[in-house]
Scaffold this active site. Sequence first.
Site, PDB file in Angstrom:
ATOM      1  N   ARG A   1       0.838  -1.168   0.120  1.00 35.15           N
ATOM      2  CA  ARG A   1      -0.030   0.019   0.027  1.00 35.15           C
ATOM      3  C   ARG A   1       0.857   1.259  -0.032  1.00 35.15           C
ATOM      4  O   ARG A   1       0.557   2.294  -0.583  1.00 35.15           O
ATOM      5  CB  ARG A   1      -0.915  -0.106   1.270  1.00 35.15           C
ATOM      6  CG  ARG A   1      -2.019   1.095   1.303  1.00 35.15           C
ATOM      7  CD  ARG A   1      -3.061   0.983   2.305  1.00 35.15           C
ATOM      8  NE  ARG A   1      -2.519   0.934   3.549  1.00 35.15           N
ATOM      9  CZ  ARG A   1      -3.154   0.841   4.660  1.00 35.15           C
ATOM     10  NH1 ARG A   1      -4.266   0.894   4.660  1.00 35.15           N
ATOM     11  NH2 ARG A   1      -2.567   1.129   5.802  1.00 35.15           N
TER      12      ARG A   1
ATOM     13  N   LYS B   1      -2.686   7.170   1.759  1.00 38.54           N
ATOM     14  CA  LYS B   1      -2.356   7.416   3.182  1.00 38.54           C
ATOM     15  C   LYS B   1      -1.306   8.483   3.435  1.00 38.54           C
ATOM     16  O   LYS B   1      -0.255   8.223   3.644  1.00 38.54           O
ATOM     17  CB  LYS B   1      -2.048   6.042   4.073  1.00 38.54           C
ATOM     18  CG  LYS B   1      -2.272   6.110   5.332  1.00 38.54           C
ATOM     19  CD  LYS B   1      -2.088   4.896   6.090  1.00 38.54           C
ATOM     20  CE  LYS B   1      -2.119   4.790   7.520  1.00 38.54           C
ATOM     21  NZ  LYS B   1      -3.796   5.001   8.001  1.00 38.54           N
TER      22      LYS B   1
ATOM     23  N   GLU C   1     -16.249   6.715   6.829  1.00 33.33           N
ATOM     24  CA  GLU C   1     -15.423   5.852   7.808  1.00 33.33           C
ATOM     25  C   GLU C   1     -15.116   6.964   8.986  1.00 33.33           C
ATOM     26  O   GLU C   1     -15.524   8.099   8.945  1.00 33.33           O
ATOM     27  CB  GLU C   1     -13.865   5.599   7.158  1.00 33.33           C
ATOM     28  CG  GLU C   1     -13.284   6.597   6.867  1.00 33.33           C
ATOM     29  CD  GLU C   1     -11.880   6.356   5.858  1.00 33.33           C
ATOM     30  OE1 GLU C   1     -11.497   5.261   6.133  1.00 33.33           O
ATOM     31  OE2 GLU C   1     -11.134   7.494   5.421  1.00 33.33           O
TER      32      GLU C   1
END
Length: 290
Positions: free
Chosen positions: A56, A155, A188
């Site tokens: 990721r 991220k 989220e």
Amino acid sequence: MSEKTSQKIFLNDRLVDKDQAVVSVYDHGLLYGDGIFEGIRIYSSRVFRNQDHIDRLYEGALAIRLEIPLSPEEMTAAVEKTVAANNIVDGYVRLIVTRGAGSLGLDIRRTSNPQVIIIADTISLYPEELYETGMKIITASTIRNHPSALSPRVKSLNYLNNILAKIEGTDAGTLEALMMNHKGEVAECTGDNIFIVKNGVLKTPPRDAGILEGITRKVVIELATEAGIDVREEAMVRHDIYTADECFLTGSAAEVIPVVDLDGRKIGTGTPGEITKKLRKRFQEYVREA
């Protein structure tokens, strides 16, 4: 970490003492939040799902055109080396890659020497008792970034969007806050993915709801499927959370934590549900086996 061991930080290509782990004040990670990171768990001295996190990280780097100075194999080894150097048995790794030092401007062509920083330490995100009794959360007015502006799958070091929602939660006396997307759907929480249980079916927002594809989320879906639980990724609104039988959050730092109240509405019985407790127990067992 042993009290007799001074903390070691991996910086670029070597381990250094904590007080020597410094970056330039001109680093674009500091100036603009220009970089990426991963939060990774350590269980029984083993780095949990390290490969998933590394994959990721490099996908995020590709998306923002950040060239990481280490190969994925070298990065994996660096994480393991940092954990071992700090004698971490159960803890947490923060892996950071910044754009590097540049000028007082946005042009990435003027940056150089991306910085790789790996911190291995212990962590406790929520009070232990909340894992048994469940936590209360509120819905933040701050929504998730529009996915066409900044992909939630990156991220990024720029977490201001999440921080502003977190402030709303703490101002309301809760430790987490639910964030909606630009369509008014559930996305989220500020640092965790969200699941609900309704009539025995486990549901969680899909990728296109504007969520980070959490590693713990992925593991919980795998464990639930193995247990014969019907798992569905589908769009939800707040009404679905209010009327759920159970609710819980997942994240590398949070692990699996029950939610029993949203915006003053009791969820289910107001106590952690059976499927939540089953999955939390199975997760705790799995991380020691993996």
